[in-house]
Design an enzyme around this catalytic site. Sequence first.
Site, PDB file in Angstrom:
ATOM      1  N   TRP A 134      -9.062 -39.928  -5.401  1.00  0.00           N
ATOM      2  CA  TRP A 134      -9.810 -41.187  -5.250  1.00  0.00           C
ATOM      3  C   TRP A 134      -8.861 -42.380  -5.267  1.00  0.00           C
ATOM      4  O   TRP A 134      -9.015 -43.327  -4.508  1.00  0.00           O
ATOM      5  CB  TRP A 134     -10.897 -41.328  -6.315  1.00  0.00           C
ATOM      6  CG  TRP A 134     -11.949 -40.267  -6.192  1.00  0.00           C
ATOM      7  CD1 TRP A 134     -12.247 -39.293  -7.100  1.00  0.00           C
ATOM      8  CD2 TRP A 134     -12.833 -40.049  -5.072  1.00  0.00           C
ATOM      9  NE1 TRP A 134     -13.256 -38.492  -6.618  1.00  0.00           N
ATOM     10  CE2 TRP A 134     -13.636 -38.932  -5.385  1.00  0.00           C
ATOM     11  CE3 TRP A 134     -13.030 -40.701  -3.843  1.00  0.00           C
ATOM     12  CZ2 TRP A 134     -14.613 -38.456  -4.517  1.00  0.00           C
ATOM     13  CZ3 TRP A 134     -14.008 -40.209  -2.973  1.00  0.00           C
ATOM     14  CH2 TRP A 134     -14.780 -39.101  -3.319  1.00  0.00           C
TER      15      TRP A 134
ATOM     16  N   ASP B 115     -11.566 -48.599 -10.832  1.00  0.00           N
ATOM     17  CA  ASP B 115     -12.613 -47.706 -10.360  1.00  0.00           C
ATOM     18  C   ASP B 115     -13.073 -46.905 -11.579  1.00  0.00           C
ATOM     19  O   ASP B 115     -12.325 -46.077 -12.107  1.00  0.00           O
ATOM     20  CB  ASP B 115     -12.040 -46.778  -9.271  1.00  0.00           C
ATOM     21  CG  ASP B 115     -13.039 -45.726  -8.790  1.00  0.00           C
ATOM     22  OD1 ASP B 115     -14.144 -45.634  -9.354  1.00  0.00           O
ATOM     23  OD2 ASP B 115     -12.690 -44.990  -7.840  1.00  0.00           O
TER      24      ASP B 115
ATOM     25  N   LYS C  27     -22.642 -40.858 -10.976  1.00  0.00           N
ATOM     26  CA  LYS C  27     -22.058 -39.977 -11.984  1.00  0.00           C
ATOM     27  C   LYS C  27     -22.592 -40.234 -13.393  1.00  0.00           C
ATOM     28  O   LYS C  27     -22.912 -39.293 -14.087  1.00  0.00           O
ATOM     29  CB  LYS C  27     -20.546 -40.031 -11.948  1.00  0.00           C
ATOM     30  CG  LYS C  27     -20.030 -39.155 -10.814  1.00  0.00           C
ATOM     31  CD  LYS C  27     -18.860 -39.702 -10.111  1.00  0.00           C
ATOM     32  CE  LYS C  27     -18.608 -38.932  -8.810  1.00  0.00           C
ATOM     33  NZ  LYS C  27     -17.763 -39.698  -7.911  1.00  0.00           N
TER      34      LYS C  27
HETATM   35  C1  PLP Z   1     -17.071 -39.940  -6.847  1.00  0.00           C
HETATM   36  C2  PLP Z   1     -15.990 -40.925  -6.932  1.00  0.00           C
HETATM   37  C3  PLP Z   1     -15.755 -41.868  -5.918  1.00  0.00           C
HETATM   38  C4  PLP Z   1     -16.541 -41.877  -4.628  1.00  0.00           C
HETATM   39  O1  PLP Z   1     -17.750 -42.491  -4.791  1.00  0.00           O
HETATM   40  P1  PLP Z   1     -18.732 -42.723  -3.562  1.00  0.00           P
HETATM   41  O2  PLP Z   1     -19.802 -43.548  -4.193  1.00  0.00           O
HETATM   42  O3  PLP Z   1     -19.188 -41.390  -3.089  1.00  0.00           O
HETATM   43  O4  PLP Z   1     -17.993 -43.463  -2.501  1.00  0.00           O
HETATM   44  C5  PLP Z   1     -14.747 -42.781  -6.105  1.00  0.00           C
HETATM   45  N1  PLP Z   1     -14.000 -42.788  -7.220  1.00  0.00           N
HETATM   46  C6  PLP Z   1     -14.184 -41.905  -8.215  1.00  0.00           C
HETATM   47  C7  PLP Z   1     -13.342 -41.967  -9.448  1.00  0.00           C
HETATM   48  C8  PLP Z   1     -15.188 -40.947  -8.097  1.00  0.00           C
HETATM   49  O5  PLP Z   1     -15.376 -40.053  -9.083  1.00  0.00           O
END
Ligand code: PLP
Length: 356
Positions: A99, A166, A190
């Site tokens: 990511w 993030d 998540k």
């Molecule tokens: C799942 C995830 C993403 C991607 O998220 P989307 O909403 O599907 O674009 C980005 N960063 C991390 C750390 C993730 O776990």
Amino acid sequence: MKKHNFNAGPCILPKSAIENTAKAVLELDGIGMSLIEISHRSKEFQAIMDEAVALFKEQLNIPENYQVLFLGGGASLQFCMIPFNLLNKKAAYLETGVWAKKANKEAKLFGEVNIVASSSDKNFSYVPKTYTIPADSDYFHITTNNTIYGTELHTDLDSPVPLIADMSSDILSRPVDVSKYAMIYGGAQKNLGPAGVTFVILREDILGKVERAIPTMLDYRTHIKEGSMFNTPPCFAIFTVRETLRWIKSLGGVGKVYEMNKAKAKLLYGEIDRNSMFKGTAEKEDRSLMNICFVMNEKYQDKEDAFMELAKSRGMVGIKGHRSVGGFRASCYNALPIESVQALVDCMQEFEKMNA
Ligand SMILES: *Cc1c(COP(=O)(O)O)cnc(C)c1O
């Protein structure tokens, strides 16, 4: 049979959030209409949006001078919106997984990207600690929890330039000193709600400093000005986020959730370290509380499928590791009860008795 939901995302959500969402889909608060057939401009939906924002601020202790936005496009769209809005010349990125790599790839379209450190040399099994953040960077980007590799940054870093994180997979899993960050963002799917909504927490003073033109929909100022309602927001997903935030509050807040998460992680890592058949893949000090990755010990490599079968027969769902790590990954998000972790531990012990 009871399922133990270890899915990595979308994933387990609080039962109350799911039940209340289901009710609201049938009829919202006795108004004779479904949540998903009312106007986003209605007073009913505005109240849901306002409460979701207020609860987010309250539960994460977000200072006054920050905005909370609910947008579309997932965390992945933020990978490009961030440099679009904030990168003038140079940005610094810490590369701790797939990511993080996807985030810095987008930034390269907008300027010079400095990867201050990467743990790609050891398949992202640790979080680099020694690096220098160039003081002339427009911002420094980190991924606090590496969902695929099971590593996590356990402290809020000090950064000489605006810090952007993030937090897709560890938001609200532990208390965070928001004032150390210029921006925090993530997909909701998540720890917060269903797929379809992205949260963005940001300090407005970082905006308006780039020279390029920004398309209206990609400009954070548009969404701040319109209270996340420039266009139709993902109403359904925002409702569930509000319910999850209510649930966190009812438990006693993020501090309480953090204690629960630590107890779950301790139980599972304890068994991984004790059990002769398994071993963890992440560096111990960087182990994630959210995504717990482990593999079979060398001697038992051929037993992987057999363990998967046993686990399945005991109701475990979603424990297959990501293809880039292999083995197993048990995602233990906020809503996962410790009983599910105990069930997995029991399974590992039973498997050891059968095979070792
Ligand atoms: C799942 C995830 C993403 C991607 O998220 P989307 O909403 O599907 O674009 C980005 N960063 C991390 C750390 C993730 O776990």
